[in-house]
Design a protein around this motif. Sequence first.
Motif, PDB file in Angstrom:
ATOM      1  N   THR A 177       0.866  -1.114  -0.090  1.00 61.73           N
ATOM      2  CA  THR A 177       0.123  -0.006  -0.004  1.00 61.73           C
ATOM      3  C   THR A 177       0.775   1.194  -0.155  1.00 61.73           C
ATOM      4  O   THR A 177       1.509   1.285   1.044  1.00 61.73           O
ATOM      5  N   PRO A 178       0.904   1.992  -0.969  1.00 61.45           N
ATOM      6  CA  PRO A 178       1.610   3.139  -0.980  1.00 61.45           C
ATOM      7  C   PRO A 178       1.057   4.256  -0.167  1.00 61.45           C
ATOM      8  O   PRO A 178      -0.079   4.243   0.393  1.00 61.45           O
ATOM      9  N   VAL A 179       2.096   4.968   0.320  1.00 57.65           N
ATOM     10  CA  VAL A 179       1.675   6.236   1.209  1.00 57.65           C
ATOM     11  C   VAL A 179       1.133   7.266   0.391  1.00 57.65           C
ATOM     12  O   VAL A 179       1.168   7.257  -0.737  1.00 57.65           O
ATOM     13  N   ALA A 180       0.255   8.092   1.025  1.00 59.96           N
ATOM     14  CA  ALA A 180      -0.615   9.273   0.361  1.00 59.96           C
ATOM     15  C   ALA A 180       0.275  10.266  -0.366  1.00 59.96           C
ATOM     16  O   ALA A 180      -0.046  10.794  -1.298  1.00 59.96           O
ATOM     17  N   ALA A 181       1.568  10.493   0.208  1.00 54.90           N
ATOM     18  CA  ALA A 181       2.360  11.508  -0.405  1.00 54.90           C
ATOM     19  C   ALA A 181       3.175  10.841  -1.625  1.00 54.90           C
ATOM     20  O   ALA A 181       3.290  11.580  -2.367  1.00 54.90           O
ATOM     21  N   LYS A 182       2.808   9.770  -2.133  1.00 54.66           N
ATOM     22  CA  LYS A 182       3.291   9.264  -3.321  1.00 54.66           C
ATOM     23  C   LYS A 182       2.769   9.873  -4.346  1.00 54.66           C
ATOM     24  O   LYS A 182       3.281   9.673  -5.641  1.00 54.66           O
ATOM     25  N   ALA A 183       1.510  10.400  -4.125  1.00 56.30           N
ATOM     26  CA  ALA A 183       1.049  11.195  -5.387  1.00 56.30           C
ATOM     27  C   ALA A 183       1.601  12.374  -5.654  1.00 56.30           C
ATOM     28  O   ALA A 183       1.374  12.938  -6.940  1.00 56.30           O
ATOM     29  N   ARG A 184       2.537  12.983  -4.982  1.00 60.00           N
ATOM     30  CA  ARG A 184       3.363  14.000  -5.479  1.00 60.00           C
ATOM     31  C   ARG A 184       4.680  13.812  -6.129  1.00 60.00           C
ATOM     32  O   ARG A 184       5.354  14.874  -6.176  1.00 60.00           O
ATOM     33  N   GLU A 185       4.958  12.599  -6.270  1.00 58.73           N
ATOM     34  CA  GLU A 185       6.162  12.201  -6.848  1.00 58.73           C
ATOM     35  C   GLU A 185       6.211  12.698  -8.229  1.00 58.73           C
ATOM     36  O   GLU A 185       5.087  12.885  -8.957  1.00 58.73           O
ATOM     37  N   PHE A 209      10.761   0.125   0.208  1.00 57.76           N
ATOM     38  CA  PHE A 209      10.632   1.323  -0.500  1.00 57.76           C
ATOM     39  C   PHE A 209       9.642   1.289  -1.694  1.00 57.76           C
ATOM     40  O   PHE A 209       9.594   2.449  -2.336  1.00 57.76           O
ATOM     41  N   ALA A 210       8.969   0.448  -2.023  1.00 58.35           N
ATOM     42  CA  ALA A 210       8.300   0.371  -3.198  1.00 58.35           C
ATOM     43  C   ALA A 210       7.208   1.218  -2.787  1.00 58.35           C
ATOM     44  O   ALA A 210       6.614   1.907  -3.922  1.00 58.35           O
ATOM     45  N   GLY A 211       6.670   1.230  -1.583  1.00 51.87           N
ATOM     46  CA  GLY A 211       5.346   2.096  -1.289  1.00 51.87           C
ATOM     47  C   GLY A 211       5.733   3.454  -0.843  1.00 51.87           C
ATOM     48  O   GLY A 211       4.614   4.237  -0.484  1.00 51.87           O
ATOM     49  N   ALA A 212       6.880   3.826  -0.955  1.00 50.82           N
ATOM     50  CA  ALA A 212       7.536   5.150  -0.312  1.00 50.82           C
ATOM     51  C   ALA A 212       7.385   6.062  -1.123  1.00 50.82           C
ATOM     52  O   ALA A 212       7.437   5.802  -2.422  1.00 50.82           O
ATOM     53  N   ALA A 213       7.163   7.348  -0.768  1.00 48.66           N
ATOM     54  CA  ALA A 213       7.521   8.574  -1.568  1.00 48.66           C
ATOM     55  C   ALA A 213       8.830   9.386  -1.496  1.00 48.66           C
ATOM     56  O   ALA A 213       9.229   9.289  -0.428  1.00 48.66           O
ATOM     57  N   MET A 214       9.365   9.465  -2.729  1.00 47.39           N
ATOM     58  CA  MET A 214      10.670  10.028  -2.607  1.00 47.39           C
ATOM     59  C   MET A 214      10.612  11.609  -3.212  1.00 47.39           C
ATOM     60  O   MET A 214      10.427  11.751  -4.575  1.00 47.39           O
ATOM     61  N   LEU A 215      10.559  12.438  -2.451  1.00 48.47           N
ATOM     62  CA  LEU A 215      10.204  13.911  -2.743  1.00 48.47           C
ATOM     63  C   LEU A 215      11.450  14.806  -2.645  1.00 48.47           C
ATOM     64  O   LEU A 215      12.288  14.744  -1.359  1.00 48.47           O
ATOM     65  N   HIS A 216      11.719  15.692  -3.602  1.00 53.64           N
ATOM     66  CA  HIS A 216      12.884  16.670  -3.562  1.00 53.64           C
ATOM     67  C   HIS A 216      12.569  17.943  -2.652  1.00 53.64           C
ATOM     68  O   HIS A 216      11.733  18.460  -3.219  1.00 53.64           O
ATOM     69  N   THR A 217      12.970  17.904  -1.610  1.00 54.19           N
ATOM     70  CA  THR A 217      13.017  18.982  -0.757  1.00 54.19           C
ATOM     71  C   THR A 217      14.404  19.875  -0.278  1.00 54.19           C
ATOM     72  O   THR A 217      15.027  19.487   0.413  1.00 54.19           O
TER      73      THR A 217
END
Length: 272
Positions: A177-185, A209-217
């Motif tokens: 189950t992906p995290v909700a923040a994954k929509a912002r990738e 990490f398949a369901g994790a979100a990786m965001l550039h901050t």
Amino acid sequence: MSIKIMTIVWELELPDSEKLALLALADAANDEGICWPSMETLARKCSKSDRTLQRAIKSLCDKGHLSRDERPGHGILYRIHPRHGVTPDTVSPVTGTTGTPDTVSPKPLLNQIPPKAPQAQNASAANDEGDAYWRLPIERKAAEAAVKARRTCRGKRRPAELQATAPPVPREPEPITPVAAKAREDARSQTMHAALKAIIGEKAWRDWFAGAAMLHTEPGVSVIVSEAMPPFGRQSLEDRFSPALLGAARRAFGGEVRWVRLKVEAHGALAV
């Protein structure tokens, strides 16, 4: 080897040394009872001394079972004619022969299967199954052993390790189950996922990490994971994969990335 003569010799009542000597001569003779083995060969076959064999051969000649003809330069020619109740027609003393051993009769080939030996009358010992089997030629013994082995193995089940077994059905991985923040990738986030998978392996990437979100901050990257994913805590997960995460982030977002931090999402929001 003359099986015909050896069969008759087996039924003779003789001392052991004389019987061994006569059997060794029959082993070298053709079906006419003619042979010319050396004394050394006979001694080796019988495991007897030369003197013992010479006495045994002299006794056999005196009893009428054997004739010997010394030929200078050609050795000794022996003619076997065992005195028995029933003997083959061809086994008899040969008289008036002047030929040499090479011209008297060719010696049969040892690897040639001999004809079946005739049944000798008054052969009380022939009823003994063990003696009868011992007298069989080597080829026939081997054939009997092979048939017996096939009968023994017939009907037996093959060992379990040799039986064909169906290959195990591969287990399907549980959906992540992906995290909700994954929509912002974005596309660069997918590049970081691919780079991290290449570094730590597909299984580790899929587990953590398949369901994790990786965001550039800027100037770093936040990796947001679900609170249910790392069973040993965020800090342990970060310590374990920190070098790999930083390398994957710099491949995706550029060399100016200074850090990568793991954050936990609970119920759609980041935990403090």
